[in-house]
Design a protein around this motif. Structure first.
Motif, PDB file in Angstrom:
ATOM      1  N   THR A  68       0.980  -0.995   0.110  1.00 54.33           N
ATOM      2  CA  THR A  68      -0.110  -0.162  -0.097  1.00 54.33           C
ATOM      3  C   THR A  68       0.794   1.273  -0.038  1.00 54.33           C
ATOM      4  O   THR A  68       1.892   1.135   0.400  1.00 54.33           O
ATOM      5  N   ILE A  69       0.379   2.366  -0.559  1.00 52.33           N
ATOM      6  CA  ILE A  69       1.149   3.603  -0.731  1.00 52.33           C
ATOM      7  C   ILE A  69       0.376   4.690  -0.114  1.00 52.33           C
ATOM      8  O   ILE A  69      -0.918   4.738  -0.332  1.00 52.33           O
ATOM      9  N   SER A  70       0.828   5.682   0.919  1.00 48.86           N
ATOM     10  CA  SER A  70       0.019   6.598   1.326  1.00 48.86           C
ATOM     11  C   SER A  70       1.138   7.977   1.482  1.00 48.86           C
ATOM     12  O   SER A  70       2.238   7.398   0.985  1.00 48.86           O
ATOM     13  N   ARG A  71       0.381   8.964   1.709  1.00 52.73           N
ATOM     14  CA  ARG A  71       1.228  10.139   1.699  1.00 52.73           C
ATOM     15  C   ARG A  71       0.727  11.073   2.662  1.00 52.73           C
ATOM     16  O   ARG A  71      -0.449  11.337   3.037  1.00 52.73           O
ATOM     17  N   ASP A  72       1.781  11.831   3.169  1.00 57.40           N
ATOM     18  CA  ASP A  72       1.395  12.879   4.175  1.00 57.40           C
ATOM     19  C   ASP A  72       1.690  14.164   3.710  1.00 57.40           C
ATOM     20  O   ASP A  72       3.061  14.516   3.601  1.00 57.40           O
ATOM     21  N   ASN A  73       0.692  14.877   3.011  1.00 57.50           N
ATOM     22  CA  ASN A  73       1.026  16.138   2.393  1.00 57.50           C
ATOM     23  C   ASN A  73       1.742  17.166   3.075  1.00 57.50           C
ATOM     24  O   ASN A  73       2.569  18.038   2.834  1.00 57.50           O
ATOM     25  N   ALA A  74       1.443  17.211   4.491  1.00 63.87           N
ATOM     26  CA  ALA A  74       2.098  18.311   5.447  1.00 63.87           C
ATOM     27  C   ALA A  74       3.443  18.133   5.504  1.00 63.87           C
ATOM     28  O   ALA A  74       4.193  19.021   5.764  1.00 63.87           O
ATOM     29  N   LYS A  75       3.733  16.831   5.509  1.00 62.71           N
ATOM     30  CA  LYS A  75       5.295  16.482   5.602  1.00 62.71           C
ATOM     31  C   LYS A  75       6.003  16.151   4.404  1.00 62.71           C
ATOM     32  O   LYS A  75       7.110  16.037   4.366  1.00 62.71           O
TER      33      LYS A  75
END
Length: 115
Positions: A68-75
């Motif tokens: 799975t792939i995810s992203r923390d836009n703030a970081k």
């Protein structure tokens, strides 16, 4: 200039899990996509997974259902959770970022899956 710093690679037994992280820093503009490619010895670099700014994801068929792939836009950080790892997942994994003008690549992190 944009810098990508990867972490989380290593050695794991087949069936195990690893989590890769990639943090982007520098003159980051509008990010279109972030993701991961991999390259095994003697093989071409191939897409593993990527996530677009709107949240759409793409996966290599060989990892569907396991990664799975995810992203923390703030970081400005992208994560790749790899489960049920197989020896054929052994490769150098490269983080990449695509902004409005070009793509950027990390230095790569080794993932080795023993049988």
């Amino acid at each position: 200039q944009v810098q990508l710093v990867e972490s989380g690679g290593g050695l794991v037994q087949a069936g195990g899990s690893l989590r890769l992280s990639c943090a982007a820093s520098g003159s980051i503009g509008s990010i279109n996509a972030m993701g991961w490619y991999r390259q095994a010895p003697g093989k071409q670099r191939e897409l593993v997974a990527r996530i677009f700014s709107g949240g759409t994801t793409n996966f290599n068929d060989s990892v569907k259902g396991r990664f799975t792939i995810s992203r923390d836009n703030a970081k400005n950080t992208v994560y790749l959770q790899m489960n049920s790892l197989k020896p054929e997942d052994t490769a150098v994994y490269f983080c990449y970022l695509l902004d409005s003008t070009r793509s950027y690549w990390g230095q790569g992190t080794q993932v080795t899956v023993s049988s």
